[in-house]
Motif scaffolding. Structure first.
Motif, PDB file in Angstrom:
ATOM      1  N   PHE A 134      -3.558 -23.207 -15.552  1.00 10.95           N
ATOM      2  CA  PHE A 134      -2.468 -23.160 -14.549  1.00 10.95           C
ATOM      3  C   PHE A 134      -1.417 -22.117 -15.024  1.00 10.95           C
ATOM      4  CE2 PHE A 134      -4.346 -26.746 -12.873  1.00 10.95           C
ATOM      5  CZ  PHE A 134      -4.368 -26.790 -11.553  1.00 10.95           C
ATOM      6  N   GLY A 135      -0.406 -21.477 -14.141  1.00 13.00           N
ATOM      7  CA  GLY A 135       0.439 -20.665 -14.556  1.00 13.00           C
ATOM      8  C   GLY A 135       1.710 -20.916 -13.715  1.00 13.00           C
ATOM      9  N   ILE A 136       2.803 -20.510 -14.185  1.00 14.89           N
ATOM     10  CA  ILE A 136       4.103 -20.388 -13.046  1.00 14.89           C
ATOM     11  C   ILE A 136       4.453 -18.971 -12.774  1.00 14.89           C
ATOM     12  CG2 ILE A 136       6.442 -20.967 -13.158  1.00 14.89           C
ATOM     13  CD1 ILE A 136       6.180 -22.842 -15.121  1.00 14.89           C
ATOM     14  N   VAL A 137       4.317 -18.569 -11.705  1.00 12.85           N
ATOM     15  CA  VAL A 137       4.310 -17.445 -11.026  1.00 12.85           C
ATOM     16  C   VAL A 137       5.551 -17.220 -10.066  1.00 12.85           C
ATOM     17  CG1 VAL A 137       2.853 -17.923  -9.230  1.00 12.85           C
ATOM     18  CG2 VAL A 137       2.946 -15.720  -9.967  1.00 12.85           C
ATOM     19  N   VAL A 138       6.295 -15.975 -10.039  1.00 12.67           N
ATOM     20  CA  VAL A 138       7.298 -15.664  -9.051  1.00 12.67           C
ATOM     21  C   VAL A 138       6.928 -14.510  -8.521  1.00 12.67           C
ATOM     22  CG1 VAL A 138       8.916 -17.076 -10.455  1.00 12.67           C
ATOM     23  CG2 VAL A 138       8.603 -14.750 -11.033  1.00 12.67           C
ATOM     24  N   PRO A 139       7.157 -14.022  -7.529  1.00  6.12           N
ATOM     25  CA  PRO A 139       7.265 -12.560  -6.892  1.00  6.12           C
ATOM     26  C   PRO A 139       7.856 -11.711  -7.867  1.00  6.12           C
ATOM     27  CG  PRO A 139       8.111 -13.968  -5.134  1.00  6.12           C
ATOM     28  CD  PRO A 139       8.194 -14.656  -6.499  1.00  6.12           C
ATOM     29  N   GLN A 140       7.171 -10.475  -7.642  1.00  6.23           N
ATOM     30  CA  GLN A 140       7.828  -9.551  -8.726  1.00  6.23           C
ATOM     31  C   GLN A 140       9.282  -9.043  -8.448  1.00  6.23           C
ATOM     32  OE1 GLN A 140       6.017  -8.107 -11.116  1.00  6.23           O
ATOM     33  NE2 GLN A 140       7.890  -6.972 -11.693  1.00  6.23           N
ATOM     34  N   ASP A 141       9.776  -9.167  -7.330  1.00  3.25           N
ATOM     35  CA  ASP A 141      11.073  -8.942  -6.957  1.00  3.25           C
ATOM     36  C   ASP A 141      12.102 -10.263  -6.973  1.00  3.25           C
ATOM     37  OD1 ASP A 141      10.284 -10.404  -4.976  1.00  3.25           O
ATOM     38  OD2 ASP A 141      11.017  -9.064  -3.143  1.00  3.25           O
ATOM     39  N   SER A 142      11.459 -11.402  -7.737  1.00  2.60           N
ATOM     40  CA  SER A 142      12.332 -12.556  -7.959  1.00  2.60           C
ATOM     41  C   SER A 142      13.264 -12.237  -9.186  1.00  2.60           C
ATOM     42  CB  SER A 142      11.323 -13.608  -8.488  1.00  2.60           C
ATOM     43  OG  SER A 142      12.144 -14.765  -9.106  1.00  2.60           O
ATOM     44  N   PRO A 143      14.512 -12.885  -8.896  1.00  2.00           N
ATOM     45  CA  PRO A 143      15.520 -12.760  -9.934  1.00  2.00           C
ATOM     46  C   PRO A 143      15.365 -13.415 -11.345  1.00  2.00           C
ATOM     47  CG  PRO A 143      16.273 -14.358  -8.330  1.00  2.00           C
ATOM     48  CD  PRO A 143      14.988 -13.510  -7.507  1.00  2.00           C
ATOM     49  N   PHE A 144      14.179 -14.285 -10.942  1.00  2.00           N
ATOM     50  CA  PHE A 144      13.994 -15.096 -12.456  1.00  2.00           C
ATOM     51  C   PHE A 144      12.854 -14.020 -12.953  1.00  2.00           C
ATOM     52  CE2 PHE A 144      14.176 -18.648  -9.278  1.00  2.00           C
ATOM     53  CZ  PHE A 144      15.463 -18.839  -9.889  1.00  2.00           C
ATOM     54  N   LYS A 145      13.296 -13.576 -14.370  1.00  2.00           N
ATOM     55  CA  LYS A 145      12.632 -12.732 -15.127  1.00  2.00           C
ATOM     56  C   LYS A 145      11.845 -13.489 -16.087  1.00  2.00           C
ATOM     57  CE  LYS A 145      13.991  -9.507 -12.816  1.00  2.00           C
ATOM     58  NZ  LYS A 145      13.445  -8.778 -11.693  1.00  2.00           N
ATOM     59  N   THR A 146      12.395 -14.509 -16.577  1.00  6.00           N
ATOM     60  CA  THR A 146      11.947 -15.598 -17.641  1.00  6.00           C
ATOM     61  C   THR A 146      12.256 -16.974 -17.299  1.00  6.00           C
ATOM     62  OG1 THR A 146      14.124 -15.904 -18.874  1.00  6.00           O
ATOM     63  CG2 THR A 146      12.464 -13.831 -19.480  1.00  6.00           C
ATOM     64  N   TRP A 147      11.492 -18.220 -17.893  1.00  2.00           N
ATOM     65  CA  TRP A 147      11.853 -19.438 -17.389  1.00  2.00           C
ATOM     66  C   TRP A 147      13.274 -19.594 -17.806  1.00  2.00           C
ATOM     67  CZ3 TRP A 147      10.065 -22.730 -14.522  1.00  2.00           C
ATOM     68  CH2 TRP A 147      10.147 -24.054 -14.641  1.00  2.00           C
ATOM     69  N   LEU A 230       5.556 -16.513 -15.523  1.00  2.00           N
ATOM     70  CA  LEU A 230       6.775 -16.840 -16.308  1.00  2.00           C
ATOM     71  C   LEU A 230       6.198 -17.711 -17.486  1.00  2.00           C
ATOM     72  CD1 LEU A 230       9.590 -18.070 -13.862  1.00  2.00           C
ATOM     73  CD2 LEU A 230       8.934 -15.696 -15.050  1.00  2.00           C
ATOM     74  N   ALA A 231       5.063 -18.198 -17.515  1.00  2.32           N
ATOM     75  CA  ALA A 231       4.627 -19.228 -18.363  1.00  2.32           C
ATOM     76  C   ALA A 231       3.202 -19.820 -17.935  1.00  2.32           C
ATOM     77  CB  ALA A 231       5.337 -20.495 -18.508  1.00  2.32           C
ATOM     78  N   VAL A 232       2.389 -20.173 -19.044  1.00  4.22           N
ATOM     79  CA  VAL A 232       0.900 -20.628 -18.644  1.00  4.22           C
ATOM     80  C   VAL A 232       0.692 -21.891 -19.473  1.00  4.22           C
ATOM     81  CG1 VAL A 232      -0.127 -18.462 -18.477  1.00  4.22           C
ATOM     82  CG2 VAL A 232       0.023 -19.168 -20.829  1.00  4.22           C
ATOM     83  N   ALA A 233       0.063 -22.789 -18.867  1.00  3.01           N
ATOM     84  CA  ALA A 233      -0.174 -24.020 -19.311  1.00  3.01           C
ATOM     85  C   ALA A 233      -1.475 -24.285 -20.083  1.00  3.01           C
ATOM     86  CB  ALA A 233      -0.349 -25.094 -18.006  1.00  3.01           C
ATOM     87  N   THR A 234      -1.454 -23.303 -21.327  1.00  2.00           N
ATOM     88  CA  THR A 234      -2.470 -23.457 -22.025  1.00  2.00           C
ATOM     89  C   THR A 234      -2.149 -23.851 -23.672  1.00  2.00           C
ATOM     90  OG1 THR A 234      -2.355 -20.966 -22.405  1.00  2.00           O
ATOM     91  CG2 THR A 234      -3.728 -21.832 -20.883  1.00  2.00           C
ATOM     92  N   PRO A 235      -3.136 -24.125 -24.437  1.00  3.17           N
ATOM     93  CA  PRO A 235      -2.554 -24.584 -25.965  1.00  3.17           C
ATOM     94  C   PRO A 235      -2.250 -23.157 -26.584  1.00  3.17           C
ATOM     95  CG  PRO A 235      -4.554 -25.425 -25.274  1.00  3.17           C
ATOM     96  CD  PRO A 235      -4.322 -24.540 -24.069  1.00  3.17           C
TER      97      PRO A 235
END
Length: 332
Positions: A134-147, A230-235
Motif C-alpha cells: 500500500f501507498g499514500i497517494v495524492v493528485p499531482q496538483d495537491s497542496p500536500f507535497k509531503t506527509w 507521499l509514503a509507502v507501507a513497506t519495511p
C-alpha cells in the motif's frame, strides 16, 4: 432330433448367466470419474473489475488455465467488505469448479459484524500468491507535497481531513490510517469505497485529501506524473521510488500484513486442491504475473496449502486482537 450333451447346455446357461451378471454390475456401478478439470472453473473476485485482486487474478488465470487445460472465468462480486464473495464461495459445491480470492477481510469481517461463515471451518485454503503493498497517494496538483504537509493541515483544521479507504471501512487501508491517526492524536474521516476503481477517481477529483491505495492500482498514475506518492507501507523503500519514505521512517512502525490467495469451499478433495495449487504455483513463475506484480510494485508471496491454512488461523487471532483494541470489533 438329437439333443446336445447336458454339459454343453449348462455351459451355455452359465455363459448367459455370467453375461447377464456383468451387464447388471456395469449398470449398477457409478460412472468412472473424469479427470479434473473437464470444464471451465469459476474464480470469484470480491472487487470490481480493474481493482488489485482483479488484475492479479486475471494475469494468473491465463497461465493456470494453460496448466489445467481449461479456462478460468473471472466472476466479480464486490461489496460488503468481501462478504458477498465469501458467502458465494462458501455455498458452492466443493468440487473445485468454484474457487475464490482470499484476503484479510475473510477473517476480519467476522470480528466486525455477524456473518454467516467461519473463516477456519468453511473454506479450503489452496495457495497464497501475492502480498499487497500500500501507498499514500495524492493528485499531482495537491497542496500536500509531503506527509508533513498533511499533518500540518490536520493540526490547523481538526476533523476536516478525509481520505479514501478501499475496499471499505474497517479494512486494511482504513485500519492502517486509523493507527496513524491515533498515534498523531488526530481524527481523520475515512470514506469507504468498494475498490480502487471507485476511490482513485474520488481522490483525483479532490473529493478526499489523500487515499491509502494498493500500489498495483496507482503505480501507472504516479509514473505518468498524474499523482504523487507521499509514503509507502513497506519495511524498506521501494526500488521504483527510492525518494519516497516508508511509514516506518515517518514514525509508524505498524504495517498490516495483506496477503492475496485462493480458497475453495470446505471439504475439497486433496487431489483437486493439489491440482489447483500446482497450476497457480506454475502461474506465479510465469512472466505475465511476474510482470504485473513488478510493474505495480507488488510482491509475490508463496504459501502452500498447509502453510496458508496455518497462517489464516494465526492471522485471525491477531486481527481480532487489533480490531478490539481499535474499538472496531462488534459489540457482544
Amino acid at each position: 432330433m438329437r439333443q446336445p450333451p447336458s454339459s454343453i447346455v449348462w455351459s451355455r446357461r452359465r455363459v448367459l448367466s455370467v453375461a447377464t451378471g456383468l451387464i447388471a454390475a456395469n449398470l449398477a456401478a457409478p460412472a468412472r470419474a473424469r479427470a479434473f478439470p473437464d470444464r471451465p472453473i469459476r474464480l470469484i473476485v470480491g472487487n470490481p473489475p480493474g481493482g488489485i485482486n482483479d488484475q492479479i487474478m486475471r494475469a494468473a488465470a491465463v497461465d493456470a488455465g494453460k496448466k489445467l487445460g481449461e479456462s478460468l472465468i473471472i466472476v466479480n462480486k464486490p461489496g460488503a467488505g468481501g462478504v458477498i464473495s465469501f458467502l458465494s464461495l462458501k455455498g458452492s459445491p466443493p468440487d473445485g469448479y468454484t474457487i475464490g480470492v482470499t484476503t484479510p477481510p475473510l477473517w476480519r469481517q467476522p470480528v466486525i459484524e455477524d456473518v454467516d461463515y467461519d473463516p477456519i471451518k468453511d473454506f479450503t485454503y489452496i495457495i497464497n500468491i501475492a502480498e499487497t503493498v500500500f501507498g499514500i497517494v495524492v493528485p499531482q496538483d495537491s497542496p500536500f507535497k509531503t506527509w508533513a504537509d498533511v499533518l500540518a493541515y490536520s493540526k490547523a483544521n481538526p476533523g476536516k481531513l478525509s481520505y479514501g479507504a478501499p475496499p471499505g471501512q474497517n479494512q486494511t487501508s482504513h485500519i492502517m490510517v486509523e493507527g496513524m491517526a491515533r498515534k498523531e492524536k488526530m481524527q481523520w474521516v475515512p470514506i469507504g469505497y468498494k475498490g480502487s476503481a471507485e476511490s482513485i477517481p474520488a481522490m483525483m477529483g479532490g473529493y478526499v485529501a489523500f487515499s491509502m491505495e494498493p500500489m498495483v492500482s496507482i503505480s501507472s498514475l504516479v509514473r505518468s506524473g498524474k499523482a504523487r506518492l507521499l509514503a509507502v507501507a513497506t519495511p524498506t523503500r521501494l526500488k521504483s521510488w527510492p525518494e519516497v519514505p516508508t511509514l516506518k521512517e515517518l514514525g509508524y512502525p505498524s504495517i498490516i500484513d495483506s496477503p492475496t490467495g485462493l480458497a475453495g469451499p470446505a471439504n475439497m478433495p486433496p487431489d483437486i486442491v493439489k491440482t489447483l495449487h500446482d497450476a497457480f504455483k506454475y502461474a506465479m513463475e510465469q512472466p505475465s504475473l511476474i510482470s504485473v506484480l513488478s510493474q505495480s510494485d507488488q510482491s509475490p508471496r508463496y504459501m502452500g496449502s498447509e502453510e496458508y491454512t496455518k497462517y489464516v488461523v494465526r492471522a485471525a487471532k491477531e486481527q481480532r486482537d487489533l480490531l478490539v483494541s481499535y474499538g472496531m470489533a462488534k459489540k457482544k
